[in-house]
Write an enzyme that holds these catalytic residues in place. Structure first.
Site, PDB file in Angstrom:
ATOM      1  N   ASN A  63      51.608  33.532  38.095  1.00 46.91           N
ATOM      2  CA  ASN A  63      52.331  34.756  37.771  1.00 46.91           C
ATOM      3  C   ASN A  63      52.211  35.773  38.887  1.00 46.91           C
ATOM      4  O   ASN A  63      51.270  35.765  39.675  1.00 46.91           O
ATOM      5  CB  ASN A  63      51.801  35.332  36.467  1.00 46.91           C
ATOM      6  CG  ASN A  63      50.353  35.764  36.584  1.00 46.91           C
ATOM      7  OD1 ASN A  63      50.040  36.813  37.113  1.00 46.91           O
ATOM      8  ND2 ASN A  63      49.444  34.927  36.083  1.00 46.91           N
ATOM      9  N   LYS A 190      39.456  42.305  30.351  1.00 49.46           N
ATOM     10  CA  LYS A 190      39.943  43.110  31.482  1.00 49.46           C
ATOM     11  C   LYS A 190      41.160  43.908  31.064  1.00 49.46           C
ATOM     12  O   LYS A 190      42.016  43.417  30.323  1.00 49.46           O
ATOM     13  CB  LYS A 190      40.301  42.206  32.665  1.00 49.46           C
ATOM     14  CG  LYS A 190      40.698  42.986  33.922  1.00 49.46           C
ATOM     15  CD  LYS A 190      40.838  42.065  35.126  1.00 49.46           C
ATOM     16  CE  LYS A 190      42.157  41.318  35.148  1.00 49.46           C
ATOM     17  NZ  LYS A 190      42.319  40.520  36.390  1.00 49.46           N
ATOM     18  N   LYS A 192      44.173  47.047  32.529  1.00 51.91           N
ATOM     19  CA  LYS A 192      44.816  47.691  33.675  1.00 51.91           C
ATOM     20  C   LYS A 192      44.527  49.183  33.681  1.00 51.91           C
ATOM     21  O   LYS A 192      44.432  49.821  32.624  1.00 51.91           O
ATOM     22  CB  LYS A 192      46.331  47.467  33.625  1.00 51.91           C
ATOM     23  CG  LYS A 192      46.746  45.999  33.592  1.00 51.91           C
ATOM     24  CD  LYS A 192      46.320  45.262  34.844  1.00 51.91           C
ATOM     25  CE  LYS A 192      46.799  43.820  34.822  1.00 51.91           C
ATOM     26  NZ  LYS A 192      46.394  43.078  36.029  1.00 51.91           N
ATOM     27  N   ASP A 229      41.439  46.816  36.449  1.00 54.17           N
ATOM     28  CA  ASP A 229      42.287  46.265  37.513  1.00 54.17           C
ATOM     29  C   ASP A 229      43.361  47.272  37.899  1.00 54.17           C
ATOM     30  O   ASP A 229      44.148  47.714  37.053  1.00 54.17           O
ATOM     31  CB  ASP A 229      42.932  44.970  37.003  1.00 54.17           C
ATOM     32  CG  ASP A 229      43.734  44.236  38.062  1.00 54.17           C
ATOM     33  OD1 ASP A 229      43.792  44.699  39.210  1.00 54.17           O
ATOM     34  OD2 ASP A 229      44.317  43.180  37.722  1.00 54.17           O
ATOM     35  N   GLU A 255      38.647  46.122  40.129  1.00 54.33           N
ATOM     36  CA  GLU A 255      39.479  45.090  40.768  1.00 54.33           C
ATOM     37  C   GLU A 255      40.646  45.659  41.570  1.00 54.33           C
ATOM     38  O   GLU A 255      41.360  46.542  41.095  1.00 54.33           O
ATOM     39  CB  GLU A 255      40.021  44.138  39.701  1.00 54.33           C
ATOM     40  CG  GLU A 255      40.881  43.013  40.260  1.00 54.33           C
ATOM     41  CD  GLU A 255      41.233  41.983  39.209  1.00 54.33           C
ATOM     42  OE1 GLU A 255      42.309  41.370  39.331  1.00 54.33           O
ATOM     43  OE2 GLU A 255      40.442  41.772  38.261  1.00 54.33           O
ATOM     44  N   GLU A 281      43.274  38.263  45.298  1.00 53.76           N
ATOM     45  CA  GLU A 281      44.330  37.475  44.671  1.00 53.76           C
ATOM     46  C   GLU A 281      45.636  37.513  45.449  1.00 53.76           C
ATOM     47  O   GLU A 281      46.492  36.636  45.254  1.00 53.76           O
ATOM     48  CB  GLU A 281      44.576  37.944  43.237  1.00 53.76           C
ATOM     49  CG  GLU A 281      45.267  39.300  43.118  1.00 53.76           C
ATOM     50  CD  GLU A 281      45.553  39.691  41.682  1.00 53.76           C
ATOM     51  OE1 GLU A 281      46.748  39.757  41.323  1.00 53.76           O
ATOM     52  OE2 GLU A 281      44.593  39.922  40.923  1.00 53.76           O
ATOM     53  N   ASP A 308      43.714  32.882  44.669  1.00 48.88           N
ATOM     54  CA  ASP A 308      44.404  31.994  43.721  1.00 48.88           C
ATOM     55  C   ASP A 308      44.830  30.735  44.465  1.00 48.88           C
ATOM     56  O   ASP A 308      45.649  30.810  45.387  1.00 48.88           O
ATOM     57  CB  ASP A 308      45.626  32.721  43.153  1.00 48.88           C
ATOM     58  CG  ASP A 308      46.340  31.939  42.063  1.00 48.88           C
ATOM     59  OD1 ASP A 308      46.398  30.698  42.145  1.00 48.88           O
ATOM     60  OD2 ASP A 308      46.852  32.581  41.130  1.00 48.88           O
ATOM     61  N   HIS A 338      42.199  34.078  40.429  1.00 49.09           N
ATOM     62  CA  HIS A 338      43.290  34.713  39.689  1.00 49.09           C
ATOM     63  C   HIS A 338      44.216  33.629  39.147  1.00 49.09           C
ATOM     64  O   HIS A 338      44.269  32.511  39.654  1.00 49.09           O
ATOM     65  CB  HIS A 338      44.060  35.623  40.651  1.00 49.09           C
ATOM     66  CG  HIS A 338      45.431  36.004  40.186  1.00 49.09           C
ATOM     67  ND1 HIS A 338      46.556  35.261  40.496  1.00 49.09           N
ATOM     68  CD2 HIS A 338      45.872  37.059  39.458  1.00 49.09           C
ATOM     69  CE1 HIS A 338      47.613  35.844  39.977  1.00 49.09           C
ATOM     70  NE2 HIS A 338      47.236  36.935  39.336  1.00 49.09           N
ATOM     71  N   GLU A 357      40.014  33.245  35.443  1.00 51.77           N
ATOM     72  CA  GLU A 357      40.762  34.195  34.629  1.00 51.77           C
ATOM     73  C   GLU A 357      41.442  33.471  33.474  1.00 51.77           C
ATOM     74  O   GLU A 357      41.691  32.268  33.523  1.00 51.77           O
ATOM     75  CB  GLU A 357      41.812  34.887  35.500  1.00 51.77           C
ATOM     76  CG  GLU A 357      42.503  36.065  34.838  1.00 51.77           C
ATOM     77  CD  GLU A 357      43.319  36.878  35.822  1.00 51.77           C
ATOM     78  OE1 GLU A 357      43.481  38.084  35.594  1.00 51.77           O
ATOM     79  OE2 GLU A 357      43.800  36.317  36.830  1.00 51.77           O
TER      80      GLU A 357
END
Length: 403
Positions: A63, A190, A192, A229, A255, A281, A308, A338, A357
């Site tokens: 993603n 986690k 945002k 994050d 993050e 990431e 990632d 990630h 994750e």
């Protein structure tokens, strides 16, 4: 059923590659982008081993990056189909994805990775799925056997990533979301922060502190159970202001507070923020990762590296990154990839990383793991399914099997 005329147990060949585009659209947003028009590439690669046996491996891109159909069809799929058969044989007699990777990267200049690292990583995932299926092993077991003397972790640590911004979503809805993750067996979550564009820094910080404290109350005040994050949105001033406000909470990690390529500014932040910083990431090659380690001021005793594998040219390149980290004194346990996908979960278990994750509620059907693998105290055991295990995740397999 008669065997094909082509038979040589010492050679491998790639007989077909197919691709499609699938939507992963959602009304969610982080501090930088919304996901309302997000797509993903899905690929299927069939490999034949020269003795009449074949396996089809599947892959998709993580993603946050869009489908790669143009790059796949114009450059990387045609090259992969031309991969020399002898280069596809590993020393153990099984399939060697690195041979396909080398074929895909033929006539590519170094640097300027752009989106090609995502296209190559998507196909790399399918190559490793096929390799493990031909070996009749789960990928985590194949990786442990090839690169870790047969030692694999009994389970992997995972955390629930969520807490995205959503129209009309306030603190109560955020807390309800985190409670659902706890009910699923996660103990670390986690959320945002930094997602109030145009809002004065002081007001945005006040809002985010309120959101953080609401979640911490749910977690019994234990900051080690909460990660935050920023998705690379802050400049140094905002990152330092938030860092000063966050430090007393002793969070699990802070993050991607800064642009991922701004290594010098990361170094400055690390001088002032004593808690763990997580980033990486959006670095898509071993060389970029090495620059972060050399110049980013990160601390191998506490900070987290989130490269990632799918976004950064695949596992073939990720193995080079792990070797580089070891040379610079970093343990693979500091790596928590990630992406929230089964590929990285297999890598974490087979190669002894620090965890992975997880996306319990977003990026369906690509987020999440096999249906029959419950989470207990933020740990998950791997199913004994050949390959990456996509067939054991019914919603995702419904998308892939059409290829």
């Amino acid at each position: 059923m008669p065997l094909p005329l082509w038979k040589d147990p010492w050679l491998m060949r790639i007989t077909s590659v197919r691709d499609a585009v699938a939507p992963i659209s959602s009304a969610i947003a982080n501090a930088y982008i919304d996901f309302s028009k997000m797509t993903a590439s899905v690929v299927a690669v069939t490999v034949e081993d020269g003795a009449g046996r074949s396996a089809t491996g599947y892959g998709f891109n993580s993603n946050g990056r869009y489908a790669q159909q143009g790059l796949l069809r114009e450059r990387f799929i045609p090259r992969l189909l031309e991969a020399p058969e002898a280069a596809l044989v590993h020393a153990d007699g099984g399939f060697e994805p690195a041979g396909g990777w080398a074929a895909m990267m033929r006539n590519e200049k170094p640097g300027g990775h752009g989106e090609r690292s995502v296209a190559v990583g998507t196909l790399d995932m399918a190559l490793w799925d096929a390799a493990a299926k031909l070996a009749e092993k789960p990928l985590w077991r194949l990786l442990a056997d090839r690169y870790r003397g047969g030692e694999a972790d009994e389970s992997a640590w995972i955390y629930a990533a969520g807490g995205y911004y959503y129209p009309g979503k306030g603190e109560a809805a955020l807390v309800e979301e985190m409670q659902r993750y706890l009910d699923l067996g996660y103990s670390v979550v986690k959320m945002k922060i930094g997602g109030a564009p145009g809002t004065p820094l002081r007001d945005a910080l006040k809002e985010d502190v309120g959101r953080i404290e609401a979640v911490l109350k749910l977690l019994g005040g234990d900051g080690s159970r909460l990660c935050v994050d920023v998705n690379g949105r802050f400049g140094l001033h905002a990152a330092l202001a938030y860092g000063a406000a966050l430090e007393p909470y002793k969070l699990r990690w802070y993050e991607e507070p800064l642009d991922p390529l701004d290594y010098a500014t990361h170094a400055t932040l690390a001088e002032h923020y004593r808690g763990p910083i997580a980033t990486g990431e959006n670095l898509f090659s071993m060389v970029d990762a090495r620059n972060l380690i050399r110049h980013g001021g990160l601390r191998p005793d506490r900070d987290i590296l989130q490269f990632d594998p799918v976004l950064s040219y695949g596992l073939v390149e990720y193995l080079r990154t792990l070797a580089m980290l070891q040379e610079h004194g970093w343990s693979p346990r500091r790596c928590v990839p990630h992406g929230g996908h089964q590929f990285a979960l297999n890598i974490a278990t087979g190669l002894g990383l620090g965890g992975n994750e997880s996306y319990p509620e977003v990026f369906a059907p690509f987020g999440g793991f096999a249906d029959s693998t419950p989470v207990q105290d933020s740990r998950i055991r791997m199913p004994d399914v050949p390959g990456i295990g996509f067939e054991a995740k019914s919603a995702l397999w419904a998308v892939m099997k059409g290829l």
